[in-house]
Design an enzyme around this catalytic site. Structure first.
Site, PDB file in Angstrom:
ATOM      1  N   GLU A 183      -6.379  -7.167  -0.590  1.00 24.24           N
ATOM      2  CA  GLU A 183      -4.938  -7.197  -0.911  1.00 24.24           C
ATOM      3  C   GLU A 183      -4.695  -7.783  -2.305  1.00 24.24           C
ATOM      4  OE1 GLU A 183      -2.605  -9.021   2.204  1.00 24.24           O
ATOM      5  OE2 GLU A 183      -3.850  -8.178   3.794  1.00 24.24           O
TER       6      GLU A 183
ATOM      7  N   GLU B  59      -5.599 -13.512   9.351  1.00 21.96           N
ATOM      8  CA  GLU B  59      -4.986 -14.817   9.036  1.00 21.96           C
ATOM      9  C   GLU B  59      -4.985 -15.794  10.204  1.00 21.96           C
ATOM     10  OE1 GLU B  59      -1.129 -14.046   7.369  1.00 21.96           O
ATOM     11  OE2 GLU B  59      -1.943 -12.742   5.800  1.00 21.96           O
TER      12      GLU B  59
HETATM   13  O1  9MR Z   1       3.640  -6.615   1.921  1.00 18.91           O
HETATM   14  C1  9MR Z   1       4.063  -6.916   3.236  1.00 18.91           C
HETATM   15  C2  9MR Z   1       5.551  -7.136   3.268  1.00 18.91           C
HETATM   16  O2  9MR Z   1       6.224  -5.917   3.015  1.00 18.91           O
HETATM   17  C3  9MR Z   1       5.989  -7.695   4.605  1.00 18.91           C
HETATM   18  O3  9MR Z   1       7.346  -8.025   4.538  1.00 18.91           O
HETATM   19  C4  9MR Z   1       5.173  -8.917   4.919  1.00 18.91           C
HETATM   20  C5  9MR Z   1       5.575  -9.475   6.253  1.00 18.91           C
HETATM   21  O4  9MR Z   1       4.691 -10.396   6.754  1.00 18.91           O
HETATM   22  O5  9MR Z   1       3.793  -8.580   4.941  1.00 18.91           O
HETATM   23  C6  9MR Z   1       3.346  -8.159   3.698  1.00 18.91           C
HETATM   24  O6  9MR Z   1       1.962  -7.893   3.759  1.00 18.91           O
HETATM   25  C7  9MR Z   1       1.120  -9.027   4.052  1.00 18.91           C
HETATM   26  C8  9MR Z   1      -0.083  -8.526   4.774  1.00 18.91           C
HETATM   27  O7  9MR Z   1       0.290  -7.796   5.904  1.00 18.91           O
HETATM   28  C9  9MR Z   1      -0.993  -9.669   5.167  1.00 18.91           C
HETATM   29  N1  9MR Z   1      -1.337 -10.475   4.027  1.00 18.91           N
HETATM   30  C10 9MR Z   1      -0.247 -10.918   3.214  1.00 18.91           C
HETATM   31  C11 9MR Z   1       0.599  -9.720   2.791  1.00 18.91           C
HETATM   32  C12 9MR Z   1       1.667 -10.135   1.851  1.00 18.91           C
HETATM   33  O8  9MR Z   1       2.545 -11.023   2.531  1.00 18.91           O
END
Ligand code: 9MR
Length: 472
Positions: free
Chosen positions: A275, A161
């Site tokens: 994802e 990102e």
């Molecule tokens: O699913 C993840 C969630 O449990 C966390 O709180 C969050 C914090 O940033 O991150 C989520 O996973 C993310 C992933 O690492 C990167 N792409 C977006 C995902 C969904 O937010």
């Protein structure tokens, strides 16, 4: 080049075919159908599963479904910076290790997520302002984490990102401790360091909103220019991840993913869906009917169709299993985006994925992991050299131990070890042959290949081995 270690490619293929064998004759699953097609389908793992969180351990169905339906995993949070290095130079691998153990026991490929990301970095990192200090921190983090999981994590999201959400589509400048203090070189360096720590790992750039086309001003268009820059400068990127967190109304996104895959194929780069979830608007759950879920299934199917039809796509990862446990409800204003409902019933989305897989015969689906599919989970042992017996009736390799066949690459000179005469074949990352020669004097010059990454296969009678090489 060391040859006393099985390549990750052998391990990955081992996971694919080894697991396929265990489900032979058993119920057809997403996993068995994907394995027959040389592809990976996966879902997240999280520490809640291993106790705590979400009000307790997960329901037993979660794990049963996870093992049966998927052959790839990614940790939802447990391999991120804040989880792995909560205090400077103090590393914490317990939760990540549990997931890797689970993956190995169940013959699953592991994606590592994520090394350099602006989010989920601990406060001690965010407080650093000196460029050289931060470069040292990032290097130390990547060295340690990638080395710890060397040979176990098949693929890393090296940078996550990093592209801006604004319309200028440059690098993310606000909120990123890395870009703000280091500049864009943090991305190049991260790839170089990850490659140095595990030369066999696939290395991805991962982002959201790159499923919106490649036109002027798009994130994906900006990314493609960066991929060109990385290739020109020998930065060892091998894959892109399109996160693909979308909504039910985003009907154009599967076609956009196809376009992106085709652009990346021209550059010998793999595209993975990393994802996926397809959410409905928050609050709509009670009013959703059969036709809504059919529509969701139709979108899931279109992504699977694209995935199977584009030869440089390898992993189809869903960001969750059941609507009972999903990040969507908590923070995204979306809901019901996964393929099992809250009671663990299969949704139409599940059936759509199965239908797509069945509509694409295994003989027609290409694998970006080369045309070779190594078998035998015993390959995870550290054998003396990479060895495999080649089954000439199919394109699969069957790993066997006790044989000695190897290779070294020095500059562009590829030397065969353990055979007087051998067939050397080189494939690009889409598995297309780019070089073939019978070597009789021990070595061959790969002088005509352009710089980049390749898979080299050596065969001597029934013995064969392969590994990825970088030609510079
Ligand atoms: O699913 C993840 C969630 O449990 C966390 O709180 C969050 C914090 O940033 O991150 C989520 O996973 C993310 C992933 O690492 C990167 N792409 C977006 C995902 C969904 O937010």
């Amino acid at each position: 080049m060391k040859i006393s270690k099985m390549t990750s490619r052998v391990l990955l293929g081992a996971a694919l075919v080894g697991a396929a064998a265990t489900v032979a004759g058993a119920e057809e699953t997403l996993r068995s159908l994907a394995e027959e097609r040389g592809r990976y389908i996966g879902a997240i793992l999280n520490s809640e599963w291993f106790g705590g969180g979400w009000g307790g351990a997960l329901e037993p169905e979660f794990e049963e479904i996870h093992k049966a339906q998927f052959n790839a995993v990614v940790a939802e949070n447990e391999m991120k910076f804040d989880a792995t290095e909560p205090n400077q130079n103090t590393f914490s691998y317990d939760k990540g290790d549990k997931m890797v153990t689970y993956a190995q026991e169940n013959k699953m490929r592991v994606r590592g997520h994520a090394l350099a990301w602006h989010s989920q970095v601990p406060a001690w990192v965010d407080n650093i302002r000196s460029k050289s200090d931060l470069l040292n921190v990032l290097k130390n983090h990547i060295d340690n984490v990638v080395t710890h999981y060397k040979g176990q994590v098949a693929e890393w999201d090296v940078v996550n990102e990093a592209i801006n959400d604004d319309n200028d589509h440059g690098w993310r400048s606000t909120g990123s401790v890395w870009f703000k203090n280091i500049g864009a070189e943090f991305l190049d360096s991260a790839f170089v360091w990850a490659h140095a720590a595990d030369p066999d790992a696939e290395l991805c750039y991962n982002d959201y909103a790159i499923e919106w086309g490649i036109g002027e001003g798009s994130k994906a268009g900006f990314l493609l220019k960066q991929v060109d820059h990385w290739i020109e400068n020998n930065i060892p990127i091998t894959c892109v991840g399109t996160q693909t967190h979308i909504e039910i109304s985003h009907e154009s996104t599967p076609a956009n993913v196809r376009t992106l895959a085709q652009e990346l194929a021209k550059r010998n780069i793999v595209l993975n869906i990393t994802e996926l979830d397809i959410g409905f608007p928050q609050g709509s759950a009670s009013s959703l009917g059969a036709s809504d879920y059919e529509k969701q299934g139709h979108l899931y199917r279109q992504f699977m169709d694209v995935f199977l039809e584009e030869p440089n796509m390898g992993e189809f990862m869903i960001w969750g299993v059941t609507d009972a446990h999903s990040w969507l409800d908590g923070s995204q204003g979306k809901t019901q985006g996964l393929i099992y409902d809250k009671q663990y019933n299969k949704k139409p989305a599940y059936d759509s994925l199965v239908a797509s897989l069945k509509a694409h015969p295994a003989s027609e689906v290409k694998s970006p992991y080369g045309t070779v599919t190594p078998a035998d989970t015993s390959a995870s042992d550290t054998a003396a050299v990479d060895t495999a017996a080649h089954d000439t009736t199919t394109t699969s390799f069957i790993a066997s131990k006790g044989e000695t066949l190897g290779m070294t690459l020095s500059g562009r000179t590829l030397s065969v070890i353990g055979a007087n005469s051998a067939k050397v074949e080189v494939f690009n990352l889409q598995g297309r042959p780019v070089f073939s020669e019978i070597v009789t004097k021990g070595s061959v010059e790969l002088s005509k290949l352009t710089n980049g990454m390749y898979v080299v296969r050596i065969m001597d009678g029934s013995r064969a081995m392969q590994r990825r090489v970088v030609i510079k």
